[in-house]
Design an enzyme around this catalytic site. Structure first.
Site, PDB file in Angstrom:
ATOM      1  N   GLY A   1       0.826  -1.199   0.000  1.00 53.28           N
ATOM      2  CA  GLY A   1       0.000   0.000   0.000  1.00 53.28           C
ATOM      3  C   GLY A   1       0.858   1.246   0.000  1.00 53.28           C
ATOM      4  O   GLY A   1       1.844   1.331   0.742  1.00 53.28           O
TER       5      GLY A   1
ATOM      6  N   GLY B   1       1.929   5.151   3.657  1.00 60.87           N
ATOM      7  CA  GLY B   1       3.014   4.552   2.878  1.00 60.87           C
ATOM      8  C   GLY B   1       3.952   5.611   2.323  1.00 60.87           C
ATOM      9  O   GLY B   1       5.189   5.466   2.350  1.00 60.87           O
ATOM     10  N   THR B   2       3.372   6.709   1.842  1.00 61.04           N
ATOM     11  CA  THR B   2       4.177   7.819   1.336  1.00 61.04           C
ATOM     12  C   THR B   2       5.012   8.432   2.457  1.00 61.04           C
ATOM     13  O   THR B   2       6.184   8.774   2.274  1.00 61.04           O
ATOM     14  CB  THR B   2       3.269   8.897   0.710  1.00 61.04           C
ATOM     15  OG1 THR B   2       2.483   8.306  -0.332  1.00 61.04           O
ATOM     16  CG2 THR B   2       4.073  10.031   0.129  1.00 61.04           C
TER      17      THR B   2
ATOM     18  N   VAL C   1      -2.387   2.248  16.936  1.00 66.26           N
ATOM     19  CA  VAL C   1      -3.185   2.811  18.025  1.00 66.26           C
ATOM     20  C   VAL C   1      -3.251   4.332  18.014  1.00 66.26           C
ATOM     21  O   VAL C   1      -4.328   4.905  17.971  1.00 66.26           O
ATOM     22  CB  VAL C   1      -2.678   2.307  19.398  1.00 66.26           C
ATOM     23  CG1 VAL C   1      -3.434   2.998  20.539  1.00 66.26           C
ATOM     24  CG2 VAL C   1      -2.854   0.794  19.504  1.00 66.26           C
TER      25      VAL C   1
ATOM     26  N   GLY D   1      -1.033   6.761  16.133  1.00 66.53           N
ATOM     27  CA  GLY D   1      -0.159   7.460  15.201  1.00 66.53           C
ATOM     28  C   GLY D   1       1.255   7.581  15.728  1.00 66.53           C
ATOM     29  O   GLY D   1       1.924   6.587  16.008  1.00 66.53           O
TER      30      GLY D   1
ATOM     31  N   GLY E   1      -9.610  16.309   4.635  1.00 68.89           N
ATOM     32  CA  GLY E   1      -9.048  14.966   4.568  1.00 68.89           C
ATOM     33  C   GLY E   1      -8.893  14.294   5.912  1.00 68.89           C
ATOM     34  O   GLY E   1      -8.285  13.225   6.023  1.00 68.89           O
TER      35      GLY E   1
ATOM     36  N   GLU F   1     -13.274  10.396   6.512  1.00 73.95           N
ATOM     37  CA  GLU F   1     -13.610   9.679   5.288  1.00 73.95           C
ATOM     38  C   GLU F   1     -14.977  10.139   4.771  1.00 73.95           C
ATOM     39  O   GLU F   1     -15.764  10.742   5.502  1.00 73.95           O
ATOM     40  CB  GLU F   1     -13.657   8.169   5.563  1.00 73.95           C
ATOM     41  CG  GLU F   1     -12.364   7.578   6.100  1.00 73.95           C
ATOM     42  CD  GLU F   1     -11.270   7.529   5.054  1.00 73.95           C
ATOM     43  OE1 GLU F   1     -11.586   7.607   3.845  1.00 73.95           O
ATOM     44  OE2 GLU F   1     -10.094   7.435   5.444  1.00 73.95           O
TER      45      GLU F   1
ATOM     46  N   LYS G   1      -8.805   0.457  18.989  1.00 76.17           N
ATOM     47  CA  LYS G   1      -7.554   0.902  19.602  1.00 76.17           C
ATOM     48  C   LYS G   1      -7.542   0.623  21.098  1.00 76.17           C
ATOM     49  O   LYS G   1      -6.517   0.217  21.661  1.00 76.17           O
ATOM     50  CB  LYS G   1      -7.361   2.395  19.337  1.00 76.17           C
ATOM     51  CG  LYS G   1      -7.129   2.738  17.865  1.00 76.17           C
ATOM     52  CD  LYS G   1      -7.127   4.241  17.651  1.00 76.17           C
ATOM     53  CE  LYS G   1      -6.856   4.597  16.193  1.00 76.17           C
ATOM     54  NZ  LYS G   1      -6.934   6.058  15.954  1.00 76.17           N
TER      55      LYS G   1
ATOM     56  N   GLY H   1      -1.937  10.969  10.259  1.00 73.86           N
ATOM     57  CA  GLY H   1      -1.157  11.739   9.297  1.00 73.86           C
ATOM     58  C   GLY H   1       0.007  10.938   8.773  1.00 73.86           C
ATOM     59  O   GLY H   1       0.442   9.960   9.390  1.00 73.86           O
TER      60      GLY H   1
END
Length: 429
Positions: free
Chosen positions: A10, A15-16, A132, A134, A187, A190, A205, A302
């Protein structure tokens, strides 16, 4: 310096972020891990999609077998999210003797027992810090820094979307619908915000944290859950009048070997540090019997905060400082602890009634509360229309059972139009 190859499943937001951190902090990561980390493959659904980052030729693939069958890849980072496919790929990777790092709270909360058992059988590591909170290293704190403590409670703001919405409603005076739309436009939420605003994300979480903190398997279906859809500007206004701020809290407490687990909107004192956690930030308060209270604060979502937790897990695997069996609680090897029925839970409550403007209605209401051992600490009433009045109460600590029994009888009173709001209070005592 030895090179290690990893694969990322992903390549969305997180991923970025992982890619950026591995490239920008390469020298620091090499020093701390003693490895040169190379991203050998990235699994995506569309190789030809235009991306903001230019990747080396041959890195992208849409075939999971290119990763599973490559023995040179030692660590697989799962960032697809969701249920079936992510779980299947992680299992296949572990059976191919590859370590796993994931940010997938849904899979860990639902199938942690199965996944950790496979990891132990295959003698590979399974890390999930990013699942959980970030960038907040809560899993590492519980597993390492707080091992000398018996953890008594965890109270957290662990969903950035709902915290953003409630912060905007409180600070800007806008409605839930307006705040949600703003969160979606930025953003933070969702298109279908159900998982966040109805509390499911926080439940998953909390199940993960409670399993580790209390040394027992926690079924997320046993956690009491309420979302924030019904929080109104009126509730926020009354909360402020009484000296409180509304937050969505995840609460886990242990007493007499029984667990109290709940996720719901909560009034907290406005002078408490957690009341000032705004925007998409998260905060987790942990109480240990030796250390006392600790509060961790940071961005709970993020690309870079979550990516930081993911890369931290990769480095931990390379250092190999945690055994596959460290997550005994989730794999069901510790003592079973019973989760209390929500009726047994006790807290203070904020209750708002819509009643007819008639003599005696307050007395009748107070009499029912008294008969059910519910005492009132604060009360305010406002005539908002010639036909009805809003009554808002703050109670002393009462059991959920007694509150429910009281409200059942109060609802039957002739002069009560509606019970408009019931919100629990956490005083952190």
């Amino acid at each position: 310096m030895e090179k290690v190859k990893i694969a990322i499943l992903g390549f969305g937001n997180v991923g970025t972020g992982v890619w950026k951190i591995l490239q920008e902090n390469r020298k620091e990561i090499m020093k701390r891990s003693n490895y040169d980390i190379e991203v050998a493959k990235i699994l995506v659904s569309d190789i030809n999609k235009k991306r903001e980052i230019e990747l080396p030729k041959g890195v992208l693939t849409n075939n999971i077998d290119d990763i599973i069958n490559d023995d040179s890849i030692k660590i697989v980072v799962e960032l697809i999210g969701g249920r079936g496919q992510a779980k299947e790929y992680m299992i296949r990777a572990m059976k191919a003797k590859k370590h796993i790092v994931t940010a997938n709270k849904l899979v860990v909360a639902n199938w942690g027992e199965e996944l950790f058992k496979i990891a132990e059988e295959e003698n590979v590591l399974f890390y999930y810090e990013a699942s959980v909170a970030g960038g907040i290293p809560i899993i590492r704190e519980i597993n390492e820094s707080l091992t000398a403590n018996r953890i008594e409670q965890i109270i957290g703001i662990i969903n950035g979307t709902t915290n953003y919405i409630l912060s905007k409603m409180t600070n800007d005076g806008i409605s839930f619908d307006e705040a949600l739309k703003e969160a979606q436009d930025k953003g933070y939420a969702e298109a279908d915000p159900t998982s966040d605003v109805d509390g499911f994300d926080a439940v998953y979480k909390l199940a993960i944290m409670a399993s580790l903190a209390f040394g027992t398997k926690v079924d997320h279906d046993c956690i009491y859950r309420e979302g924030i859809r019904n929080i109104s500007a009126v509730d926020i206004e009354y909360a402020q009048k009484f000296g409180y701020t509304i937050k969505l809290l995840a609460i886990a407490k242990e007493e007499n070997n029984k667990l109290e687990l709940r996720v719901h909107p909560t009034l907290i004192p406005s002078n408490h540090p957690m009341a000032n956690v705004n925007d998409v930030f998260n905060a987790i308060l942990i109480k240990g019997n030796a250390v006392g209270e600790l509060m961790l604060y940071g961005k709970g979502a993020g690309d870079l905060p979550t990516g930081s937790a993911v890369v931290g897990d990769i480095i931990s695997i390379l250092r190999n400082n945690v055994k596959p069996s460290d997550l005994k609680a989730i794999s069901g090897e510790e003592d079973f602890k019973e989760v209390k029925n929500s009726d047994e839970n006790e807290s203070e409550f904020y209750i708002r009634l819509n009643v007819k403007d008639r003599a005696g209605v307050l007395g009748d209401t107070a009499k029912i509360f008294g008969k059910n051992n519910v005492s009132i600490t604060s009360l305010t009433q406002d005539v908002v229309h010639k036909e009805y009045v809003l009554l808002a109460f703050i109670t002393h600590k009462s059991s959920e059972r007694n509150i429910r029994e009281s409200l059942k009888k109060i609802k039957e009173l002739e002069n009560v139009n509606e019970i408009e709001s019931i919100i629990r209070i956490e005083s952190f005592n």
